[in-house]
Design a protein around this motif. Structure first.
Motif, PDB file in Angstrom:
ATOM      1  N   ARG A  13      45.030  -9.296  -7.163  1.00 46.06           N
ATOM      2  CA  ARG A  13      44.375  -8.832  -8.392  1.00 46.06           C
ATOM      3  C   ARG A  13      43.789  -7.430  -8.259  1.00 46.06           C
ATOM      4  O   ARG A  13      43.680  -6.699  -9.231  1.00 46.06           O
ATOM      5  N   THR A  14      43.353  -7.070  -7.035  1.00 46.51           N
ATOM      6  CA  THR A  14      42.693  -5.783  -6.831  1.00 46.51           C
ATOM      7  C   THR A  14      43.064  -5.230  -5.469  1.00 46.51           C
ATOM      8  O   THR A  14      43.168  -5.972  -4.495  1.00 46.51           O
ATOM      9  N   ALA A  15      43.224  -3.911  -5.418  1.00 51.07           N
ATOM     10  CA  ALA A  15      43.349  -3.186  -4.154  1.00 51.07           C
ATOM     11  C   ALA A  15      42.168  -2.232  -4.096  1.00 51.07           C
ATOM     12  O   ALA A  15      41.851  -1.581  -5.097  1.00 51.07           O
ATOM     13  N   THR A  16      41.515  -2.165  -2.952  1.00 54.72           N
ATOM     14  CA  THR A  16      40.409  -1.224  -2.793  1.00 54.72           C
ATOM     15  C   THR A  16      40.740  -0.279  -1.651  1.00 54.72           C
ATOM     16  O   THR A  16      41.005  -0.718  -0.528  1.00 54.72           O
ATOM     17  N   ALA A  17      40.763   1.024  -1.964  1.00 52.35           N
ATOM     18  CA  ALA A  17      40.995   2.058  -0.951  1.00 52.35           C
ATOM     19  C   ALA A  17      39.654   2.362  -0.297  1.00 52.35           C
ATOM     20  O   ALA A  17      38.675   2.660  -0.986  1.00 52.35           O
ATOM     21  N   LEU A  18      39.611   2.304   1.033  1.00 50.84           N
ATOM     22  CA  LEU A  18      38.369   2.461   1.784  1.00 50.84           C
ATOM     23  C   LEU A  18      38.520   3.504   2.876  1.00 50.84           C
ATOM     24  O   LEU A  18      39.440   3.418   3.698  1.00 50.84           O
ATOM     25  N   THR A  19      37.636   4.471   2.892  1.00 49.53           N
ATOM     26  CA  THR A  19      37.540   5.399   4.011  1.00 49.53           C
ATOM     27  C   THR A  19      36.167   6.064   3.946  1.00 49.53           C
ATOM     28  O   THR A  19      35.692   6.417   2.866  1.00 49.53           O
ATOM     29  N   GLY A  20      35.520   6.192   5.089  1.00 52.06           N
ATOM     30  CA  GLY A  20      34.167   6.734   5.099  1.00 52.06           C
ATOM     31  C   GLY A  20      33.299   5.927   4.161  1.00 52.06           C
ATOM     32  O   GLY A  20      33.315   4.694   4.184  1.00 52.06           O
ATOM     33  N   ASP A  21      32.551   6.598   3.284  1.00 52.82           N
ATOM     34  CA  ASP A  21      31.701   5.891   2.325  1.00 52.82           C
ATOM     35  C   ASP A  21      32.385   5.697   0.969  1.00 52.82           C
ATOM     36  O   ASP A  21      31.755   5.253   0.014  1.00 52.82           O
ATOM     37  N   ALA A  22      33.668   5.986   0.875  1.00 50.67           N
ATOM     38  CA  ALA A  22      34.411   5.817  -0.380  1.00 50.67           C
ATOM     39  C   ALA A  22      35.034   4.429  -0.445  1.00 50.67           C
ATOM     40  O   ALA A  22      35.663   3.967   0.505  1.00 50.67           O
ATOM     41  N   ALA A  23      34.853   3.767  -1.581  1.00 48.30           N
ATOM     42  CA  ALA A  23      35.482   2.480  -1.866  1.00 48.30           C
ATOM     43  C   ALA A  23      35.956   2.539  -3.313  1.00 48.30           C
ATOM     44  O   ALA A  23      35.160   2.457  -4.243  1.00 48.30           O
TER      45      ALA A  23
END
Length: 141
Positions: free
Chosen positions: A107-117
């Motif tokens: 249902r969802t993809a979350t791109a994560l790196t450092g403090d970004a979500a």
């Protein structure tokens, strides 16, 4: 010119997931108000690539990039082989099966790196991902 192209892409209204081909290159794209996603498959090397381009905020430099999928087939995929170029983050690899499964069956993809979500809804992604997979399976011209 690159800045104008980026601005044009990121100010375009959100649209559904779209699979296409550009010659032998297979593409899968999706645009949200704050993120443009472009997956490609090039049969030449062969090589898959994903480029995530943010609007207005550069990606934070971090040692790991992750895609977290939530839904029927949850998964967390991480890599330290990503490249950050300001507003764009890219990853290339010879296989993207886990990424394609995540996009197609969740249902969802979350791109994560450092403090970004950055969450991305996967509503209606499945048919486009299936079309992208069919493109990558087709013999190249």
């Amino acid at each position: 010119m690159r800045a104008l192209l980026l601005l044009a892409v990121l100010t375009t209204p959100a649209h559904g997931w779209e699979a296409a081909s550009e010659g032998a290159l297979c593409t899968l794209t999706h645009t949200e108000p704050d993120l443009h996603i472009r997956l490609t498959y090039d049969p030449g090397p062969p090589e898959y690539a994903i480029i995530l381009t943010r609007a207005g905020t550069p990606w934070p430099v971090a040692p790991v990039f992750a895609l977290q999928f939530t839904g029927d087939r949850p998964n967390l995929i991480t890599t330290d082989r990503h490249v950050i170029d300001g507003f764009s983050l890219s990853v290339t690899d010879r296989g993207f099966g886990n990424v394609l499964d995540g996009l197609q069956f969740n249902r969802t993809a979350t791109a994560l790196t450092g403090d970004a979500a950055i969450p991305v809804p996967l509503t209606d992604a499945a048919p486009a991902v299936a079309a992208f997979r069919a493109c990558t399976d087709a013999p190249s011209a």
